[in-house]
Design an enzyme around this catalytic site. Structure first.
Site, PDB file in Angstrom:
ATOM      1  N   GLY A  53       0.836  -1.103  -0.086  1.00  0.00           N
ATOM      2  CA  GLY A  53       0.162   0.002  -0.093  1.00  0.00           C
ATOM      3  C   GLY A  53       0.866   1.332  -0.012  1.00  0.00           C
ATOM      4  O   GLY A  53       2.092   1.196  -0.377  1.00  0.00           O
ATOM      5  N   GLU A  54       0.507   2.156   0.559  1.00  0.00           N
ATOM      6  CA  GLU A  54       0.986   3.700   0.308  1.00  0.00           C
ATOM      7  C   GLU A  54       1.160   4.436  -0.603  1.00  0.00           C
ATOM      8  O   GLU A  54       1.490   5.438  -0.793  1.00  0.00           O
ATOM      9  CB  GLU A  54       2.461   3.459   1.225  1.00  0.00           C
ATOM     10  CG  GLU A  54       2.848   3.030   2.443  1.00  0.00           C
ATOM     11  CD  GLU A  54       4.353   2.945   2.923  1.00  0.00           C
ATOM     12  OE1 GLU A  54       5.084   3.426   1.925  1.00  0.00           O
ATOM     13  OE2 GLU A  54       4.312   2.476   3.909  1.00  0.00           O
ATOM     14  N   GLY A  55       0.738   3.581  -1.754  1.00  0.00           N
ATOM     15  CA  GLY A  55       0.924   4.192  -3.145  1.00  0.00           C
ATOM     16  C   GLY A  55       1.896   3.578  -3.869  1.00  0.00           C
ATOM     17  O   GLY A  55       2.429   3.911  -4.974  1.00  0.00           O
TER      18      GLY A  55
END
Lengths: 323, 323
Positions: free
Chosen positions: B290-292
């Site tokens: 995640g987090e981008g």
């Protein structure tokens, strides 16, 4: 070691450094992310630590792309609809910065060098590849890409892949730039006849290259050997580059530690060769252009994988709780 | 249009521009490469021409990453082994530049902004997402990435994906940061109970978000709507982002034209959602952070695809013969 010979280069290729890899795995376990959450990028960064012998390994920048260009006698056998003059015309296009590999390289800050492989015998071509890798590393490159340009060059690539992996001509011969069923059947028969005529011995890579390879295939093998001898990674492009990789690994199995598979070409021989080498490509988007294009797309991913080991905080340093 | 409402944003989302796409396809046919040899990158660049309504479309730089952070009531049900305080600790890590998304963003020159989604109701969260997209585009971003941080947020993502696609809880619930079989069975039952309790109607995305979504999921949906209204592409990250994408597409189907699938998360719900949306990811390397992060890895590939239409010579201009 100015202008090392093939024998000197082979002697300089060595195994990955196991303590550096262990240190990279241990560092990964302390970074602020769940264990294993970066998937294949974690093992890639560990391997590059093993290649450099340091943890973290150097961030692999800048990148240098060497496009090896050559023409092929097999062109006369009618394996492609493109005029042979396109090889030279595209060399001018590379030099003018107008080809796809130039556009992709500008995106990622890589340099592009074109090497004309005019020799018909493999040893000078291999040594030209070694010299090119040496020169680019001496000039500061910390990651290399082997690209190619040569009308008809997927035909010798197919023969090389069949010779080194034992796959059949039908499994490794593809449509290259986009040929019809009839020309594909003919191209496959040309590959089969070359293999039947020469019966290349995969334990003799120089003999295989002499029998069924082209100049750029041999040069790319040398380029990979030269990079591995300097412990600099090479990102492998499509079917031409991976056929060169098979030759390089036949010369020196430890060269595999320096090879990063950039992408999976749509050409069927590429997947046969990648599976044989146990390489898993970083990008798989149906490209079939060569020039180094697929590998250049993967360069920022390789650099990102290494950056993690340099820049990401540990649980301890960032004050982040662990599970 | 300062601080547009959801309704105003939905009214501004429109279809792709067909003449611009036709112009991009025609341009591709004249560039110095075999037809179709850039695989999926060709259609990607054509679609971005359709989004901008110009050929070539603007090179998608600079990029801006918005990391939407939130906490989740479902945490109390024991769906993760991580302490809830990690959400806030990781926000500080993002702000200090020490998380993986910061390292990846530095590699590609993207900015990273953290947005704290503290509201529990979906409409303000959606509109916060819209405002974030508006602001980043106003500040000059030409491509956006929606990232996320929220301990336990893969549980609402699974419920959202099941609600919008009709898949079963077993098909969409995964190990997130890495949980054992027992906790996975429990997490799956939590998702199943939420769906049975609320019976969310996929035709009512605000209702689905209210019933089983979290703040960052709603904000990411709004962020995508806001970007699409400005005709700026959004690169979709992993399972949280793609669950937000399902909501965004339920609000306005045309938003799909602005979405570029950055990567395939290892979380099973991500593949279910990508297949439902018909999106094919650019990168597939087993990431599940995640987090981008996965989307940021894909940014240079998107830019490279567009650069081709700006920078590659035509057969005519470069004097290269055609077959």
């Amino acid at each position: 070691m100015p202008n090392p010979t093939l024998a000197e280069t082979l002697a300089a290729v060595g195994p990955l450094d196991v303590p550096a890899m262990a240190a990279a795995r241990e560092l990964h376990s302390r970074l602020t992310k769940p264990a294993g959450s970066l998937g294949e990028l974690e093992e890639l960064s560990v391997r590059l630590a093993g290649l450099s012998g340091t943890c973290p390994p150097p961030i692999p920048e800048p990148a240098a792309v060497a496009v090896f260009a050559g023409d092929h006698g097999v062109y006369a056998q009618g394996v492609t609809p493109w005029p042979q003059e396109v090889t030279g015309q595209m060399v001018l296009n590379f030099l003018a910065g107008g080809a796809v590999v130039n556009a992709f390289a500008r995106q990622t800050g890589a340099s592009v060098t074109v090497i004309d492989i005019a020799v018909a015998s493999p040893l000078p071509a291999v040594e030209a590849g070694i010299r090119t890798a040496e020169r680019l590393v001496d000039e500061g490159a910390r990651i290399l890409v082997a690209g190619d340009m040569g009308i008809a060059n997927t035909t010798p690539a197919a023969a090389l892949i069949a010779a080194f992996t034992g796959a059949s001509p039908e499994q490794v011969t593809g449509r290259g730039t986009g040929i019809d069923d009839e020309m594909l059947a003919h191209k496959t028969s040309v590959v089969a006849r070359a293999l039947a005529l020469h019966r290349p011995d995969p334990a003799d890579p120089l003999g295989v290259l002499a029998a069924v390879g082209g100049g750029e295939h041999a040069a790319i093998a040398g380029f990979m050997l030269g990079a591995a001898a300097r412990r600099v990674p090479v990102v492998v492009d499509g079917v031409i580059a991976v056929s060169g990789a098979l030759a390089a690994v036949a010369f020196a199995p430890d060269v595999l530690g320096a090879l990063v598979s950039g992408h999976r070409s749509a050409e069927p021989g590429a997947s046969v060769a990648l599976a044989y080498l146990g390489l898993n490509p970083l990008v798989d988007l149906g490209l079939r252009l060569g020039e180094g294009t697929g590998a250049v797309l993967a360069l920022p991913i390789v650099a990102s994988a290494v950056r993690v080991l340099h820049e990401v905080a540990t649980f301890d340093s960032a004050g982040v709780s662990e599970k």
